[in-house]
Design an enzyme around this catalytic site. Structure first.
Site, PDB file in Angstrom:
ATOM      1  N   THR A 571       0.801  -1.218   0.000  1.00  0.00           N
ATOM      2  CA  THR A 571       0.000   0.000   0.000  1.00  0.00           C
ATOM      3  C   THR A 571       0.838   1.276   0.000  1.00  0.00           C
ATOM      4  O   THR A 571       0.365   2.315  -0.456  1.00  0.00           O
ATOM      5  CB  THR A 571      -0.956   0.021   1.209  1.00  0.00           C
ATOM      6  OG1 THR A 571      -0.199  -0.131   2.414  1.00  0.00           O
ATOM      7  CG2 THR A 571      -1.949  -1.124   1.113  1.00  0.00           C
ATOM      8  N   CYS A 572       2.076   1.204   0.502  1.00  0.00           N
ATOM      9  CA  CYS A 572       2.872   2.429   0.513  1.00  0.00           C
ATOM     10  C   CYS A 572       3.361   2.786  -0.893  1.00  0.00           C
ATOM     11  O   CYS A 572       3.834   3.899  -1.123  1.00  0.00           O
ATOM     12  CB  CYS A 572       4.046   2.308   1.474  1.00  0.00           C
ATOM     13  SG  CYS A 572       5.118   0.937   1.151  1.00  0.00           S
ATOM     14  N   PHE A 573       3.260   1.839  -1.838  1.00  0.00           N
ATOM     15  CA  PHE A 573       3.615   2.119  -3.226  1.00  0.00           C
ATOM     16  C   PHE A 573       2.395   2.070  -4.145  1.00  0.00           C
ATOM     17  O   PHE A 573       2.544   2.148  -5.363  1.00  0.00           O
ATOM     18  CB  PHE A 573       4.651   1.105  -3.729  1.00  0.00           C
ATOM     19  CG  PHE A 573       5.989   1.222  -3.064  1.00  0.00           C
ATOM     20  CD1 PHE A 573       6.630   2.444  -2.956  1.00  0.00           C
ATOM     21  CD2 PHE A 573       6.615   0.102  -2.529  1.00  0.00           C
ATOM     22  CE1 PHE A 573       7.867   2.557  -2.341  1.00  0.00           C
ATOM     23  CE2 PHE A 573       7.858   0.203  -1.919  1.00  0.00           C
ATOM     24  CZ  PHE A 573       8.486   1.432  -1.823  1.00  0.00           C
TER      25      PHE A 573
END
Length: 605
Positions: A571-573
């Site tokens: 999710t951070c990318f």
């Protein structure tokens, strides 16, 4: 009347044994005839002549179900006094021991599976039901009644939960996630319900009262088997049922638009919980207008924005700039804990009133609200870079590389504070042997201990309006949809702002992916966006404005080689790892499983 008469007769142990023994024989006879009918049934030609399920089953399945309902209502939770040992043993095994129809249950599963397999190549749907599947409902209900928990003696733990326990490795979880069968649920009951959850949800969707029935009610405690719309209907109806005999007056609020938070706080905190269940009537000072519902909706949206305003020092942005987390330094507000309780009351009141809020919290915050265990990977929704560093630490040998201690340093009002994660932690080095304990403790500090007072105050207010046992049927991602509503997702905009690694626009897997996405309803689209980005919220500027841990980061799909796995996400990318599936049907099935059934595919970023 007949059932009441049987119950009266069955108070005596001898009568009880005689009645139940006769009914068991009658049930077995009907079950055998139903099984004989299923053996002749051909799913490939369900409406042709003699293969019609109506002709093959006759009334045997309906009769079987009726007898089972009578047996279930009579079955004792404990053996009556004076009953001899052999009869007592008979009842202690429960209905699952008395009604042994393994052949029937196996045939039922085969026919259901055969009916579903006819859809191969098409987009799986949970909104339509064939006449055959509809006709099999009495046998499905019969299975659920027989295999479901009957009493705690007959159903001791019969299966080992598959979720990770608090003592297991941190790579898996800090604690169990509640996805496994509840204690006392037979293995076959859970396996059948999981395999045919789409069919069970179709039945419930057609008759919402089923979740209160003898057969389907056990599914409520296994919430991951239920679709969001069915949970939501059960939640709303159960709330009304629990408060059916209460009468609530109107809550009149007069607030200044620029001070909605403060004015509402002073007027609402004076009221008791039961009073807050009344209908709101809102007036904005100095403005004309009668509240017929529109002003209340505006009040909720305005209040939620002011509540999350960084100037209030109650909540802080997560790294993605969209989600919020309690501020560890909220003590700058003298009455901060009262404000957190008020914030929880507002969220609970919004759910009670079926109103939407403009308030997207972090994953760990939703889990706190649901009393669900926190996992170390939930740090990702707060600080993706920190989560990535923790992941690297777990996957690599840190000997002579890192010089960390069991402590964290946090800035508060310009002062650097050192917080021990365990007694004298600042003097205990993190080693390759104790790094798992360190990751557990640092995640607990960030998501729980460091904001414990704030979270508890918020939950105190929230649970005044929302019964914990009822709201807990939702997952953390579903709670966000319940609070904030389904976003309006423009698939064309998403497609135009998607990048690929290992695939290109012409790859067959990508073609299949977009074909499926184009066919999804808004609920499943929201789940997809949640799965990949960590939130259902879409930036006002559209998908071109999505952010990752390093700034702007579009929705992107990466090829990964292991086709035996479900898709996973980082999710951070804003990254979806999509295996190179060999067929469209496999891609459809695996992707929908990933986004609908528990969000288990998150990987390290």
């Amino acid at each position: 009347r007949a059932i009441n008469l049987l119950r009266s007769l069955s108070i005596d142990g001898a009568n009880l044994m005689a009645c139940t023994s006769h009914l068991v024989l009658e049930a077995e006879a009907s079950a055998q005839k139903a099984a004989a009918g299923l053996k002749q049934f051909s799913p490939s030609s369900p409406s042709q002549g003699d293969s019609s399920p109506d002709l093959l089953l006759g009334e045997h399945d309906v009769r079987f179900l009726k007898i089972l309902k009578i047996l279930k209502s009579m079955w004792p939770t404990q053996a009556p006094e004076g009953m001899d040992e052999s009869d007592s043993t008979f009842f202690s095994t429960g209905m699952v021991g008395a009604i042994k129809q393994d052949e029937l249950w196996e045939l039922l599963g085969q026919v259901l599976q055969a009916c579903k397999s006819q859809k191969e190549g098409a987009v799986p749907t949970i909104t339509s039901m064939s006449p055959v599947v509809s006709r099999l409902q009495p046998l499905v209900e019969a299975f659920l009644i027989v295999k479901a928990p009957s009493n705690k003696d007959a159903f001791a733990v019969s299966t080992t939960p598959t979720a990770t326990s608090p003592g297991a490795k941190v790579e898996k979880s800090l604690a169990a996630d509640g996805a496994a069968p509840a204690v006392g649920v037979s293995t076959s009951f859970f396996a059948f319900s999981e395999q045919h959850r789409d069919v069970l949800n179709m039945y419930i969707r057609q008759d919402k009262s089923l979740l209160g029935s003898m057969a389907f009610s056990p599914l409520v405690s296994m919430h991951k088997l239920l679709d969001f719309d069915n949970k939501k209907h059960y939640f709303r109806s159960e709330l009304k049922k629990r408060n059916a005999h209460q009468r609530h007056g109107t809550i009149r609020l007069n607030v200044r638009r620029d001070f909605v938070f403060e004015d509402s706080f002073h007027q609402i905190m004076l009221r008791k919980s039961d009073e807050l269940k009344g209908r709101l009537s809102v007036v904005f000072s100095g403005e004309e207008g009668i509240d017929a519902g529109g002003l209340t909706r505006e009040w909720y949206l305005t209040l939620s924005k002011q509540m999350l305003n960084p100037d209030k020092a109650l909540f802080i942005h997560a790294a993605n700039g969209l989600n919020y987390q309690p501020n560890p330094a909220s003590t700058i507000q003298p009455d901060h804990l009262k404000y957190f309780k008020f914030a929880g009351l507002v969220v609970g009141k919004a759910l009670w009133d079926e109103q939407l809020l403009d308030a997207h919290f972090t994953l760990s915050m939703y889990k706190h609200m649901l009393n669900q265990p926190i996992e170390y990977k939930d740090v990702e929704s707060i600080d993706p870079e920190y989560y990535r560093n923790l992941g690297w630490m777990l996957e690599n040998d840190i000997t002579d590389i890192l010089e960390e201690t069991f402590s964290v340093v946090r800035e508060q009002f310009g002062v650097m504070l050192t917080i021990d994660l365990k007694p004298d932690g600042r003097n205990i080095l993190v080693t390759n042997e104790n790094k798992h304990e360190y990751v557990n403790l640092v995640a607990e500090q960030v998501m729980t201990k460091g904001i414990k007072e704030q979270v508890e105050a918020f939950k105190d207010g929230f649970h005044q309006m929302m019964p914990p046992d009822l709201i807990s049927i939702f997952t953390s991602s579903e709670l966000e949809l319940l609070m904030c509503g389904l976003p309006s997702i423009d698939v064309d905009d998403l497609k135009a702002n998607t990048e690929y690694t290992g695939y290109n626009r012409e790859s067959k897997q990508i073609q299949w992916f977009w074909k499926l996405v184009m066919a999804l309803n808004q609920e499943d689209l929201a789940r997809l966006v949640q799965f990949v980005t960590g939130t259902s919220q879409v930036p006002m500027e559209g998908f071109k404005a999505l952010k990752g841990m390093n700034g702007p980061q579009k929705f992107n799909i990466h090829r990964c080689g292991d086709a035996s796995r479900l898709p996973s996400s980082h999710t951070c990318f804003n990254q979806l790892d999509l295996p190179e599936y060999s067929s469209e049907d496999m891609l459809n099935q695996r992707l929908l499983s990933a986004i609908r059934e528990g969000f288990e595919g998150f990987g390290f970023s």
